[in-house]
Design a protein around this motif. Structure first.
Motif, mmCIF file in Angstrom:
data_model
loop_
_atom_site.group_PDB
_atom_site.id
_atom_site.type_symbol
_atom_site.label_atom_id
_atom_site.label_comp_id
_atom_site.label_asym_id
_atom_site.label_seq_id
_atom_site.Cartn_x
_atom_site.Cartn_y
_atom_site.Cartn_z
ATOM 1 N N ASP A 54 0.839 -1.208 0.000
ATOM 2 C CA ASP A 54 0.000 0.000 0.000
ATOM 3 C C ASP A 54 0.866 1.247 0.000
ATOM 4 O OD1 ASP A 54 -2.169 -1.669 0.123
ATOM 5 O OD2 ASP A 54 -2.689 -1.234 2.214
ATOM 6 N N HIS A 55 1.889 1.247 0.829
ATOM 7 C CA HIS A 55 2.770 2.410 0.946
ATOM 8 C C HIS A 55 3.458 2.706 -0.385
ATOM 9 C CE1 HIS A 55 5.535 5.296 2.724
ATOM 10 N NE2 HIS A 55 6.556 4.604 2.208
ATOM 11 N N GLU A 56 3.934 1.647 -1.052
ATOM 12 C CA GLU A 56 4.627 1.847 -2.329
ATOM 13 C C GLU A 56 3.651 2.363 -3.398
ATOM 14 O OE1 GLU A 56 8.154 -1.538 -2.074
ATOM 15 O OE2 GLU A 56 6.100 -2.141 -2.576
ATOM 16 N N PHE A 57 2.416 1.877 -3.366
ATOM 17 C CA PHE A 57 1.434 2.361 -4.344
ATOM 18 C C PHE A 57 1.099 3.828 -4.087
ATOM 19 C CE2 PHE A 57 -3.118 2.719 -5.765
ATOM 20 C CZ PHE A 57 -2.837 2.708 -7.124
ATOM 21 N N ARG A 58 1.025 4.218 -2.829
ATOM 22 C CA ARG A 58 0.748 5.624 -2.525
ATOM 23 C C ARG A 58 1.892 6.523 -2.994
ATOM 24 N NH1 ARG A 58 -1.501 3.749 3.330
ATOM 25 N NH2 ARG A 58 -3.659 3.341 2.664
ATOM 26 N N ASN A 59 3.111 6.052 -2.852
ATOM 27 C CA ASN A 59 4.252 6.819 -3.360
ATOM 28 C C ASN A 59 4.220 6.897 -4.887
ATOM 29 O OD1 ASN A 59 5.348 7.457 -0.870
ATOM 30 N ND2 ASN A 59 6.724 5.683 -0.828
ATOM 31 N N PHE A 60 3.851 5.781 -5.511
ATOM 32 C CA PHE A 60 3.704 5.739 -6.966
ATOM 33 C C PHE A 60 2.649 6.756 -7.409
ATOM 34 C CE2 PHE A 60 1.076 4.133 -10.463
ATOM 35 C CZ PHE A 60 2.014 3.894 -11.467
ATOM 36 N N ALA A 61 1.523 6.785 -6.703
ATOM 37 C CA ALA A 61 0.446 7.723 -7.030
ATOM 38 C C ALA A 61 0.883 9.162 -6.828
ATOM 39 C CB ALA A 61 -0.789 7.416 -6.179
ATOM 40 N N ARG A 62 1.622 9.414 -5.733
ATOM 41 C CA ARG A 62 2.099 10.773 -5.463
ATOM 42 C C ARG A 62 2.964 11.280 -6.618
ATOM 43 N NH1 ARG A 62 3.027 13.680 -0.748
ATOM 44 N NH2 ARG A 62 2.667 11.831 0.554
ATOM 45 N N GLU A 63 3.859 10.435 -7.095
ATOM 46 C CA GLU A 63 4.734 10.830 -8.199
ATOM 47 C C GLU A 63 3.928 11.133 -9.462
ATOM 48 O OE1 GLU A 63 7.687 7.815 -8.726
ATOM 49 O OE2 GLU A 63 8.541 8.079 -6.724
ATOM 50 N N ALA A 64 2.921 10.306 -9.726
ATOM 51 C CA ALA A 64 2.075 10.538 -10.902
ATOM 52 C C ALA A 64 1.319 11.857 -10.778
ATOM 53 C CB ALA A 64 1.103 9.376 -11.078
ATOM 54 N N LEU A 65 0.800 12.136 -9.589
ATOM 55 C CA LEU A 65 0.029 13.361 -9.377
ATOM 56 C C LEU A 65 0.916 14.590 -9.497
ATOM 57 C CD1 LEU A 65 -2.141 12.113 -6.389
ATOM 58 C CD2 LEU A 65 -2.907 12.503 -8.737
ATOM 59 N N GLU A 66 2.124 14.509 -8.978
ATOM 60 C CA GLU A 66 3.042 15.646 -9.069
ATOM 61 C C GLU A 66 3.443 15.918 -10.512
ATOM 62 O OE1 GLU A 66 6.124 14.534 -6.376
ATOM 63 O OE2 GLU A 66 5.054 15.247 -4.590
ATOM 64 N N LYS A 67 3.408 14.872 -11.337
ATOM 65 C CA LYS A 67 3.795 15.009 -12.742
ATOM 66 C C LYS A 67 2.632 15.477 -13.616
ATOM 67 C CE LYS A 67 6.111 12.421 -16.443
ATOM 68 N NZ LYS A 67 6.746 11.122 -16.809
ATOM 69 N N TYR A 68 1.423 14.979 -13.355
ATOM 70 C CA TYR A 68 0.320 15.180 -14.294
ATOM 71 C C TYR A 68 -0.822 16.061 -13.790
ATOM 72 C CZ TYR A 68 2.545 11.440 -16.946
ATOM 73 O OH TYR A 68 3.439 10.681 -17.655
ATOM 74 N N LEU A 69 -0.850 16.419 -12.504
ATOM 75 C CA LEU A 69 -1.934 17.244 -11.987
ATOM 76 C C LEU A 69 -1.372 18.572 -11.498
ATOM 77 C CD1 LEU A 69 -5.006 17.249 -11.363
ATOM 78 C CD2 LEU A 69 -4.440 16.456 -9.061
ATOM 79 N N PRO A 70 -1.919 19.703 -11.981
ATOM 80 C CA PRO A 70 -1.412 21.006 -11.540
ATOM 81 C C PRO A 70 -1.469 21.142 -10.018
ATOM 82 C CG PRO A 70 -2.921 21.279 -13.387
ATOM 83 C CD PRO A 70 -3.007 19.833 -12.971
ATOM 84 N N ALA A 71 -0.491 21.820 -9.453
ATOM 85 C CA ALA A 71 -0.356 21.929 -7.997
ATOM 86 C C ALA A 71 -1.609 22.517 -7.355
ATOM 87 C CB ALA A 71 0.870 22.776 -7.652
#
Length: 482
Positions: A54-71
């Motif tokens: 779960d923790h690794e998936f949340r980190n994966f999601a965080r990276e995707a959001l920082e890349k593709y979703l405006p701050a």
């Protein structure tokens, strides 16, 4: 918890580590969370072949959001990430589904499943869900395209899904239907008294629909070479746009009424005649001043797959008798643009002709991407004393959607579609009979190409496709809008 009348409090994402999830699904869900549009109790479970905690998936999601979703749209990011959990799964192995069911838990309201996997995995996935009891009346299923490669394979996929889920709990996505301007097309037609009375063959000369891309294969080598432009873009996106332009007014804005009218249009499409299609394949050229390779170079071999297609389409009903619809789509074209052009007829008589004035017919341009806007061209008199005659000029009335609604977010198309999936609204999703009507029409075109031995004509990257596509329209006295 029966039928579609529930708001899901569990969302299960298959293909949760894939490109679509990173670019669209996770950013859309995070944006909905930031705007407090999804219930605080909604839990999001990701699954894929990758082995993650779960923790690794949340980190994966965080990276995707920082890349593709405006701050500015990432409000409450920590709270969103806390919604996420993950379960590794080989979709072809029944044994793994019991663990997946444990991870999902027992929804209080219902479960929505989003299937973003290869179509070859649909059937084993459905069987696995049935095995684990994840197919009850409180579960709805969303399918991401491609839904087959022809009518036969599409029916196989739909049969497999309908073995576990009734039609009122199957949500087939065409993400174009989630775009604001596409939905605004319905508002433009059916919420304004001036358009619908003239939205017919008596007043419209022709319609153009263009979906142009500047990109090439972009990592979709195997899929695209099997699909081609006709199946990748025309079969779904472009025919849905055509159906929305051409449909009769539905009795109400609900799923059944809207989709009933769309399918009538798709069933009324005339079989395309010889000479009414043009196919092309890009060769090396330049896009935006940058050299790009040809399709065969990107692919690494020769291929007869079309990267461009233009089609002259007729809708055989009273409203559209004699009105051609010109469709074109392609890769490595000069600009990225998706637009609908409604070309009206000339006024029946010009009172200004004796004064030397020339006139142009009105034109409505509905821009879908990259900019969402609506432009209506009107004739207006050029200021002056007119001693040597009256001069008229086209004047555009522009409605820029972001400017018209200042303060409103420009939403990702998947935001609305995911929210509708969670809440059970099928209006912007594609029904089985629509999909099958689209495939029937497309399959006839492909069979005609095979019978004629039609090979794609080469065109230079950075151009608007083969010259034959220009001739397809110009022999009718029509010029493509560019």
């Amino acid at each position: 918890m029966t039928g579609t009348g529930f708001t899901a409090d569990r969302l299960l994402l298959f293909g949760a580590t894939g490109d679509l999830s990173q670019r669209m699904l996770l950013p859309s869900l995070c944006a909905l969370h930031a705007d407090e549009l999804i219930d605080p109790d909604l839990k999001i479970i990701g699954t894929a072949r990758s082995d993650m905690s779960d923790h690794e998936f949340r980190n994966f999601a965080r990276e995707a959001l920082e890349k593709y979703l405006p701050a500015e749209r990432r409000g409450g990011l920590a709270g969103f990430l806390n919604r996420l959990s993950y379960q590794q799964l080989d979709a072809t192995q029944l044994a793994g589904y019991d663990e997946l069911a444990k991870k999902v838990g027992e929804p209080k309201q219902g479960l929505a499943i989003f299937l973003s996997t290869a179509p070859s995995l649909f059937e084993p996935t459905i069987k696995g869900l049935q095995h684990a009891g994840l197919d009850g009346a409180h579960v709805r299923m969303c399918l991401e395209k491609p839904l087959g490669t022809d009518l036969g394979s599409s029916c196989e996929i739909n049969d497999a899904v309908s073995a576990a889920f009734p039609e009122d709990r199957i949500f087939r996505i065409d993400h174009y239907l989630g775009k604001e301007t596409v939905q605004n097309l319905l508002a433009l037609r059916f919420a304004n008294i001036m358009f619908e009375p003239i939205w017919n063959a008596a007043h419209i000369d022709h319609v153009q629909i263009t979906v142009a891309e500047t990109v090439g294969l972009e990592g979709r080598v195997a899929f695209y070479d099997d699909a081609g432009a006709l199946r990748d873009m025309v079969q779904n996106h472009m025919l849905q746009l055509l159906a929305l332009v051409a449909m009769e007014p539905p009795g109400s804005f609900d799923a059944t009424a809207v989709r009933d009218e769309k399918v009538k249009v798709l069933r009324a499409l005339r079989q395309v005649a010889t000479g009414e299609t043009v196919t092309g394949q890009y060769r090396a050229g330049a896009i935006g001043g940058k050299a790009v390779p040809g399709y065969d170079e990107e692919l690494g071999k020769a291929s007869d797959t079309e990267t461009f297609v233009a089609i002259k389409v007729h809708v055989d009903n009273w409203r559209w008798k004699g009105v051609p619809f010109y469709l074109r789509t392609g890769k490595r074209l000069p600009q990225r643009v998706t637009e609908i052009v409604v070309q009206f007829r000339f006024v029946p008589h010009s009172i200004f002709a004796g004064k030397g004035a020339t006139m142009q017919p009105n034109r409505l341009v509905i821009g879908i991407q990259p900019e969402e806007n609506i432009t209506l061209s009107l004739m207006s008199k050029v200021p002056g004393l007119d001693r040597e005659g009256i001069r008229l000029r086209q004047v555009p009335l522009d409605i820029s959607m972001p400017d018209a609604f200042v303060g409103q977010h420009r939403r990702i198309a998947y935001e609305r579609l995911l929210l509708d999936l969670i809440e059970g609204d099928q209006t912007l999703f594609v029904r089985r009979d629509e999909v099958e009507a689209q495939w029937r029409w497309i399959d006839v075109i492909r069979a005609g190409w095979r019978a004629e031995g039609l090979a794609p004509k080469p065109y230079t990257a950075g151009s608007w496709g083969p010259s034959a596509a220009i001739a397809l329209a110009e022999r009718d006295g029509v010029s493509w809008h560019e």
